[in-house]
Design a protein around this motif. Structure first.
Motif, PDB file in Angstrom:
ATOM      1  N   ASN A 134       0.851  -1.186   0.000  1.00 40.49           N
ATOM      2  CA  ASN A 134       0.000   0.000   0.000  1.00 40.49           C
ATOM      3  C   ASN A 134       0.895   1.247   0.000  1.00 40.49           C
ATOM      4  N   ILE A 135       0.763   2.085  -1.033  1.00 40.36           N
ATOM      5  CA  ILE A 135       1.589   3.298  -1.171  1.00 40.36           C
ATOM      6  C   ILE A 135       0.669   4.520  -1.094  1.00 40.36           C
ATOM      7  N   PRO A 136       0.491   5.110   0.070  1.00 45.42           N
ATOM      8  CA  PRO A 136      -0.442   6.242   0.208  1.00 45.42           C
ATOM      9  C   PRO A 136      -0.073   7.460  -0.636  1.00 45.42           C
ATOM     10  N   ASN A 137       1.226   7.627  -0.975  1.00 49.35           N
ATOM     11  CA  ASN A 137       1.666   8.834  -1.673  1.00 49.35           C
ATOM     12  C   ASN A 137       1.428   8.812  -3.179  1.00 49.35           C
ATOM     13  N   ILE A 138       0.877   7.717  -3.722  1.00 45.99           N
ATOM     14  CA  ILE A 138       0.571   7.701  -5.152  1.00 45.99           C
ATOM     15  C   ILE A 138      -0.531   8.714  -5.419  1.00 45.99           C
ATOM     16  N   HIS A 139      -0.280   9.662  -6.350  1.00 49.57           N
ATOM     17  CA  HIS A 139      -1.300  10.688  -6.564  1.00 49.57           C
ATOM     18  C   HIS A 139      -1.441  11.145  -8.007  1.00 49.57           C
ATOM     19  N   CYS A 140      -0.550  10.711  -8.915  1.00 44.40           N
ATOM     20  CA  CYS A 140      -0.666  11.237 -10.276  1.00 44.40           C
ATOM     21  C   CYS A 140       0.003  10.295 -11.274  1.00 44.40           C
ATOM     22  N   SER A 141      -0.051  10.686 -12.551  1.00 41.93           N
ATOM     23  CA  SER A 141       0.494   9.849 -13.611  1.00 41.93           C
ATOM     24  C   SER A 141       2.009   9.701 -13.508  1.00 41.93           C
ATOM     25  N   SER A 142       2.689  10.729 -12.996  1.00 44.31           N
ATOM     26  CA  SER A 142       4.145  10.621 -12.864  1.00 44.31           C
ATOM     27  C   SER A 142       4.518   9.595 -11.798  1.00 44.31           C
ATOM     28  N   CYS A 143       3.677   9.473 -10.756  1.00 45.19           N
ATOM     29  CA  CYS A 143       3.911   8.438  -9.738  1.00 45.19           C
ATOM     30  C   CYS A 143       3.808   7.054 -10.362  1.00 45.19           C
ATOM     31  N   ILE A 144       2.769   6.872 -11.171  1.00 41.82           N
ATOM     32  CA  ILE A 144       2.569   5.578 -11.828  1.00 41.82           C
ATOM     33  C   ILE A 144       3.755   5.260 -12.726  1.00 41.82           C
ATOM     34  N   TRP A 145       4.166   6.257 -13.519  1.00 45.19           N
ATOM     35  CA  TRP A 145       5.270   6.040 -14.445  1.00 45.19           C
ATOM     36  C   TRP A 145       6.544   5.634 -13.703  1.00 45.19           C
ATOM     37  N   LEU A 146       6.839   6.328 -12.613  1.00 50.07           N
ATOM     38  CA  LEU A 146       8.052   6.031 -11.852  1.00 50.07           C
ATOM     39  C   LEU A 146       7.974   4.650 -11.212  1.00 50.07           C
ATOM     40  N   LEU A 147       6.873   4.352 -10.538  1.00 51.90           N
ATOM     41  CA  LEU A 147       6.759   3.096  -9.796  1.00 51.90           C
ATOM     42  C   LEU A 147       6.707   1.883 -10.718  1.00 51.90           C
ATOM     43  N   GLU A 148       6.244   2.064 -11.944  1.00 50.78           N
ATOM     44  CA  GLU A 148       6.239   0.942 -12.884  1.00 50.78           C
ATOM     45  C   GLU A 148       7.563   0.812 -13.626  1.00 50.78           C
ATOM     46  N   ASN A 149       8.519   1.675 -13.278  1.00 48.30           N
ATOM     47  CA  ASN A 149       9.878   1.567 -13.827  1.00 48.30           C
ATOM     48  C   ASN A 149      10.906   1.263 -12.741  1.00 48.30           C
ATOM     49  N   LEU A 150      10.465   0.639 -11.651  1.00 48.41           N
ATOM     50  CA  LEU A 150      11.384   0.308 -10.562  1.00 48.41           C
ATOM     51  C   LEU A 150      12.493  -0.635 -11.005  1.00 48.41           C
TER      52      LEU A 150
ATOM     53  N   ILE B  93       0.928  -1.179  -5.080  1.00 43.98           N
ATOM     54  CA  ILE B  93       1.868  -1.613  -6.107  1.00 43.98           C
ATOM     55  C   ILE B  93       2.218  -3.076  -5.853  1.00 43.98           C
ATOM     56  N   ARG B  94       2.199  -3.863  -6.898  1.00 45.71           N
ATOM     57  CA  ARG B  94       2.525  -5.294  -6.816  1.00 45.71           C
ATOM     58  C   ARG B  94       3.888  -5.487  -7.465  1.00 45.71           C
ATOM     59  N   VAL B  95       4.862  -5.931  -6.676  1.00 45.08           N
ATOM     60  CA  VAL B  95       6.247  -6.016  -7.133  1.00 45.08           C
ATOM     61  C   VAL B  95       6.713  -7.462  -7.120  1.00 45.08           C
ATOM     62  N   THR B  96       7.321  -7.882  -8.222  1.00 42.31           N
ATOM     63  CA  THR B  96       7.964  -9.193  -8.317  1.00 42.31           C
ATOM     64  C   THR B  96       9.474  -8.965  -8.360  1.00 42.31           C
ATOM     65  N   TYR B  97      10.199  -9.625  -7.456  1.00 41.58           N
ATOM     66  CA  TYR B  97      11.642  -9.392  -7.383  1.00 41.58           C
ATOM     67  C   TYR B  97      12.385 -10.681  -7.006  1.00 41.58           C
ATOM     68  N   LYS B  98      13.659 -10.713  -7.375  1.00 43.74           N
ATOM     69  CA  LYS B  98      14.520 -11.848  -7.040  1.00 43.74           C
ATOM     70  C   LYS B  98      15.219 -11.561  -5.712  1.00 43.74           C
ATOM     71  N   THR B  99      15.305 -12.571  -4.874  1.00 44.73           N
ATOM     72  CA  THR B  99      15.830 -12.369  -3.524  1.00 44.73           C
ATOM     73  C   THR B  99      17.345 -12.523  -3.426  1.00 44.73           C
ATOM     74  N   ASP B 100      18.010 -12.856  -4.516  1.00 40.10           N
ATOM     75  CA  ASP B 100      19.464 -12.991  -4.498  1.00 40.10           C
ATOM     76  C   ASP B 100      20.090 -11.596  -4.395  1.00 40.10           C
ATOM     77  N   GLY B 101      20.618 -11.269  -3.210  1.00 39.00           N
ATOM     78  CA  GLY B 101      21.203  -9.956  -2.985  1.00 39.00           C
ATOM     79  C   GLY B 101      20.182  -8.851  -2.825  1.00 39.00           C
ATOM     80  N   PHE B 102      18.933  -9.232  -2.633  1.00 37.67           N
ATOM     81  CA  PHE B 102      17.839  -8.259  -2.515  1.00 37.67           C
ATOM     82  C   PHE B 102      16.821  -8.840  -1.538  1.00 37.67           C
TER      83      PHE B 102
END
Length: 790
Positions: free
Chosen positions: A89-105, A124-133
Motif C-alpha cells: 500500500n503506497i499512500p503517496n501515489i497521486h498522479c500519472s508521474s507516480c505511476i510512471w516512476l513506480l512501474e519503472n522500478l 503496487i505489486r512487485v515481483t523481485y529476485k531475492t538474491d542480494g535483494f
C-alpha cells in the motif's frame, strides 16, 4: 540564479541548501534520489511533473523487523525459487508521474522484475529476485524515492484496507458552503433593497467570500492539480476548462465585492463545485457497485475437486474452499490456493505469477503457492489459506503474460475530451476578444459562461457508465469479462471460430461404448488413474463412467496437448488418445469421436463417443451467421463433419485433426482480414484464445481457469452468445448517441454563452445537469437492453 526551492520535492531550501548538477536540493536525501533517477535514465520523471517528489523521511532502523523471515512470510503473496511477490500500500501515489516512476522500478534495481500499480487502490505489486535483494531493501528503496509503503501485519491478517474518505469530506464542505451561500443570496434574489442595502449587504457578501475560500482551495483542489499536471505534461485534459472556470469565477467575484461592484457569483461557484463533486461521488459509488472483482467474487464459475474422508470426489465452487480441505489438482490445472503437497510429484509452472517459465519440482510435504500450474500428473494437496478471488483476478490481468489486443475505449474518450477542451478554450478566447471590442462589460460573463457550459464531463462519463453497467449485466447472466475493454472489442467482431469437443458439445450426456480387446482389471485401474490426472473434457467424461475404484500410484505421467496421455506404473506403460498417437492404423474413417487405448505398445481398443451437442447450438449458429463468418476447429477426426455442415452456413471454415499450434496459426492467418472471436474450452485452445481479438473460455464443471482468455462463459449460457454480441454492439451505439446528446447540449449552451445571454449562475446549474442526464440516459437504456437476457 538558482531557484530557492528543492528541485526534487519543492520544499524550501533556505537553510543548508545542497547544490548539485546546477540544481538546488533541500537535503542530501533529495539529491541522492535525483542522482538515482539520472543514473538510471529516469530523469523524465521531472518532465512529467516538476517538483514531483516527496521529501523522504528519515527511516533509519524503522524497518529492521523485515529481517525476520516469519514476518516476511506473512506479508508476501509468493515466495519460491528465489522469487517473491508483494502487494504494498503506497499512500503517496497521486498522479500519472507516480505511476510512471513506480512501474519503472526495474530500472532502479536489477533484482526487480515487474512492478504494477493499482492507482485507485494506491497499491503496487512487485515481483523481485531475492538474491542480494530483500523485502526490506525494496521498502527502503521506495521510501528513499518518496513512496514509503504502509505496512501493518494486523491489516494484512484481516485483509483490511484503509478507506479514503477525502472525496466525502470535500463534498461535505462544498455542500455546506453552497447551502449557506444560497441562503445569504436570498436578499439579492428577492431584491429586498432596504434590508439588503442598509444593514447587512457588506456582511453577507464577505460571508459568501469566506464560505467560498475552503471550496476553492480545498474542495476543488483536485481539479487544479489535474489541470496543472496535464499542462506540464503538455496534455489538455478535461479538468483544464473546469479549473479555469472555477478560478475565473472566484477572481471575478472577489473583485466585485472588494470594489463594491456587486455580489459576485459565489452561488454559481460553490454550486458548480458541489455538483461536480456530487457527480464524482456518484461515479465513484457506481464504480464500486459495478466492480468487476466483486462480480467475479460472487459468480466465479471455476470449480475444483475436493476429496472427502473416503476419497470420494466432489466438484465445488472455488469460494467454498476452506483451510484444511484436501483438493485434487489435475494436469494443466491452476492452483487456486496456497497449499501443502500430500501426494504426487508436483512440477509447477509459476510463469503466471512471476514471468519465469522454468518449472519448479516439489515433493510431499512442501508448500505450493496459488497461481502455479501443474504440468505433470495429478496432485493431492491440503489447503493452507482460503482462496483469494482478488488474487486470481490480478492473475487474470497480469501484464506478464497478457497482451494489449486493442486500444482502450477510454483512450478514445480522452482523445475526444482533449479536442473538445482545445475547441472550448479557443471559443472562449475568441468570444472574449469580440466582446472586449464591442461590449467590454460582457467579457467576463461570456468567458466564464463558455468555460462552464462547455465542460466535456458528460462525454467522459458516457463510456465508463455504459460499459460498466453492461459488464455487470453480463456477469449476472453467467458471462464474465476481464474488463470493459473486451465489450468494445466484442462489438467489432466479424468472424467467430469455435472448438468442438467440450465447447459446442457436452461430455456430460455422451453415450460411450468400448470396442476391442477386453481390458484386465489391472489395466482398468491404470487407465482410470491416468484419466484422473487429466482435465480434458473427454478424459473427465470417460473417467466418470469407468467402474474401477482402485487408484494406483503412477511413476510417470505426461499429457501431450492435442494428442493424448502417457503414464507408467510398475514397469507398465499405457497410452490414451488419438489413433495415430497410440499407434493404431485406421483402415476407415471413424464416424464418431474415439479415444484409443494401448498398453505396453499393444493397441487394445477404443472408446467411442457419440457427441451430444449443447441445447440451442443450431439456433446460435443461425443467428451468428447473419452478421459474421463462422468456423470450427477441432482436434478430433472428421466423423462429425456431416452433422456440422448441416448446422453451419455453406461458407463456414471447418478443420479437423487440429493441434494447438495449428489452431493458433489458423486464427493468426484469419486476423489478416477479420476481427476474430475464438470460443474454446480453455485447455488445448489456450494459444488460440490468446491470439484472437477476443477469446472466450466455456466453463462446465471443471477448473478451466485460463489467463489467456478475455472472458469465461458458463456452458449453459452458450446459446446466448449472439445476444451478448448484439448487446455489446448496442452499448457502443448508446455511447455514440450520448456523445451526440452532449454535443447538442454544448452547442445550444455555447450559443447563449457566446452571445452574452447566459448568466454564469444558470451555466453552473446546467453543466452538472448535463452530466447527470447523460448518466441517466446510459443507465436507463443499458438496463432496458439487459432485459433481453431475462
Amino acid at each position: 540564479m538558482l531557484d530557492d526551492t528543492c528541485y526534487h520535492c519543492g520544499d524550501s531550501c533556505e537553510s543548508n541548501p545542497v547544490h548539485f548538477d546546477e540544481k538546488v536540493f533541500c537535503c542530501h536525501g533529495c539529491k541522492t534520489v535525483y542522482e538515482i533517477f539520472s543514473d538510471n535514465g529516469l530523469s523524465y520523471f521531472y518532465e512529467l511533473e516538476a517538483k514531483a517528489g516527496s521529501t523522504p523521511n528519515p527511516i533509519q532502523k524503522k524497518y529492521d523487523f523485515l529481517d525476520n523471515p516469519e514476518i516476511v512470510s506473512q506479508l508476501v503473496e509468493f515466495d519460491e525459487e528465489g522469487v517473491q511477490v508483494i502487494n504494498l500500500n503506497i499512500p503517496n501515489i497521486h498522479c500519472s508521474s507516480c505511476i510512471w516512476l513506480l512501474e519503472n522500478l526495474n530500472k532502479l534495481h536489477e533484482s526487480i522484475s515487474v512492478s504494477q500499480v493499482n492507482f485507485p487502490a494506491k497499491t503496487i505489486r512487485v515481483t523481485y529476485k531475492t538474491d542480494g535483494f530483500s523485502l526490506k531493501v525494496l521498502v527502503l528503496l521506495l521510501a528513499s524515492i518518496g513512496y514509503e509503503p504502509y505496512l501493518s501485519l494486523e491489516d494484512y491478517a484481516k485483509k483490511g484496507k484503509k478507506v479514503d474518505r477525502s472525496l466525502l469530506y470535500k463534498l461535505g464542505v462544498a455542500g455546506f458552503a453552497f447551502g449557506n451561500v444560497m441562503l445569504l443570496s436570498f436578499p439579492e434574489y428577492f431584491e429586498v433593497e432596504e434590508f439588503w442595502l442598509e444593514q447587512y449587504k457588506v456582511v453577507f457578501r464577505w460571508l459568501m467570500f469566506a464560505f467560498s475560500i475552503p471550496v476553492v482551495f480545498y474542495a476543488a483542489q483536485d481539479y487544479f492539480k489535474s489541470a496543472i499536471k496535464g499542462l506540464r505534461s503538455r496534455m489538455l485534459n478535461i479538468d483544464v476548462p473546469i479549473a479555469l472556470g472555477i478560478l475565473v469565477l472566484f477572481l471575478r467575484s472577489s473583485v466585485d465585492i472588494v470594489w463594491d461592484l456587486g455580489s459576485g457569483f459565489f452561488d454559481s461557484l460553490t454550486g458548480l463545485v458541489f455538483f461536480l463533486l456530487l457527480g464524482k461521488f456518484f461515479q465513484q459509488k457506481t464504480y464500486a457497485f459495478l466492480s468487476f472483482e466483486r462480480d467475479y467474487k460472487s459468480y466465479f464459475p471455476i470449480a475444483v475437486t475436493r476429496l472427502g474422508t473416503k476419497n470420494e470426489e466432489e466438484n465445488i465452487q472455488i469460494f467454498n474452499v476452506r483451510k484444511g480441505d484436501r483438493l485434487l489438482i489435475r494436469n494443466q490445472e491452476i492452483l487456486p490456493v496456497d497449499c501443502v503437497l500430500i501426494k504426487g510429484v508436483a512440477e509447477i509452472d509459476y510463469s503466471f505469477v512471476t514471468g519465469e517459465s522454468k518449472p519448479v519440482t516439489k515433493e510431499k510435504g512442501e508448500r505450493l503457492f496459488a497461481g502455479g500450474k501443474q504440468l505433470s500428473g495429478v496432485l493431492e494437496v491440503e489447503v493452507q489459506k482460503s482462496v483469494s478471488q482478488s488474487y486470481l483476478t490480478q492473475l487474470w490481468g497480469n501484464t506478464v503474460f497478457s497482451k494489449d489486443k486493442a486500444s482502450n475505449f477510454q483512450t478514445l474518450t480522452d482523445g475526444i475530451g482533449r479536442r473538445f477542451t482545445l475547441a472550448v478554450l479557443t471559443i472562449a478566447v475568441l468570444s472574449s476578444i469580440y466582446w472586449l471590442v464591442f461590449e467590454p462589460s460582457l467579457v467576463m460573463n461570456v468567458f466564464t459562461a463558455v468555460l462552464i457550459i462547455a465542460c466535456p464531463c458528460a462525454i467522459a462519463l458516457a463510456a465508463p457508465f455504459t460499459l460498466g453497467n453492461m459488464l455487470r449485466i453480463f456477469g449476472k447472466h453467467k458471462f464474465y469479462l476481464k474488463n470493459t475493454n473486451v465489450i468494445e472489442r466484442l462489438a467489432k467482431i466479424d468472424s467467430a471460430i469455435f472448438d468442438k469437443t467440450g465447447t459446442i458439445t457436452t461430455t456430460q450426456q455422451d453415450a460411450v461404448f468400448y470396442e476391442g480387446i477386453e481390458l484386465t482389471e489391472a489395466e482398468k485401474n491404470m487407465l482410470k488413474t491416468t484419466l484422473r490426472a487429466s482435465s480434458h473434457p473427454l478424459s473427465r467424461s470417460l473417467y466418470s463412467i469407468l467402474q474401477s475404484n482402485d487408484i494406483v500410484t503412477l511413476d510417470e505421467f505426461q499429457e501431450y496437448e492435442g494428442r493424448g496421455l502417457e503414464a507408467k506404473a510398475d514397469q507398465r506403460t499405457i497410452k490414451v488418445g488419438s489413433a495415430s498417437y497410440v499407434g493404431h492404423e485406421q483402415k476407415s474413417k471413424a464416424l464418431n469421436t474415439s479415444v484409443y487405448v494401448s498398453t505396453d505398445e499393444e493397441v487394445k481398443g477404443r472408446f467411442v463417443f457419440k457427441n451430444h451437442y449443447r441445447e440451442g447450438v443450431d439456433e446460435m449458429f443461425k443467428e451468428l451467421q447473419q452478421s459474421m463468418e463462422l468456423g470450427i476447429l477441432s482436434g478430433d477426426n472428421d466423423g462429425e463433419k456431416p452433422r456440422l455442415q448441416k448446422i453451419l452456413p455453406p461458407n463456414a471454415k471447418i478443420a479437423f485433426n487440429q493441434k494447438p499450434e495449428d489452431k493458433l496459426n489458423f486464427i493468426k492467418g484469419l486476423q489478416q482480414s477479420h476481427k476474430v472471436l475464438m470460443v474454446g474450452d480453455g485447455l488445448n485452445d489456450a494459444g488460440a484464445l490468446a491470439q484472437s481479438d477476443v477469446g472466450i473460455a466455456v466453463s462446465e464443471n471443471i477448473n478451466v481457469f485460463s489467463p489467456a482468455c478475455d472472458g469465461i462463459l458458463d456452458a449453459k449460457a452458450l446459446d446466448r452468445l449472439p445476444l451478448f454480441i448484439e448487446l455489446s454492439r448496442k452499448s457502443i451505439k448508446i455511447i455514440k448517441i450520448s456523445f451526440l446528446l452532449s454535443l447538442c447540449y454544448n452547442l445550444v449552451g455555447l450559443y447563449f454563452a457566446v452571445t452574452g445571454q447566459l448568466q454564469p449562475v444558470i451555466a453552473a446549474i446546467l453543466m452538472p445537469l448535463s452530466s447527470i442526464s447523460v448518466v441517466a440516459f446510459t443507465t436507463v437504456f443499458v438496463n432496458l437492453l439487459g432485459r433481453k437476457l431475462k
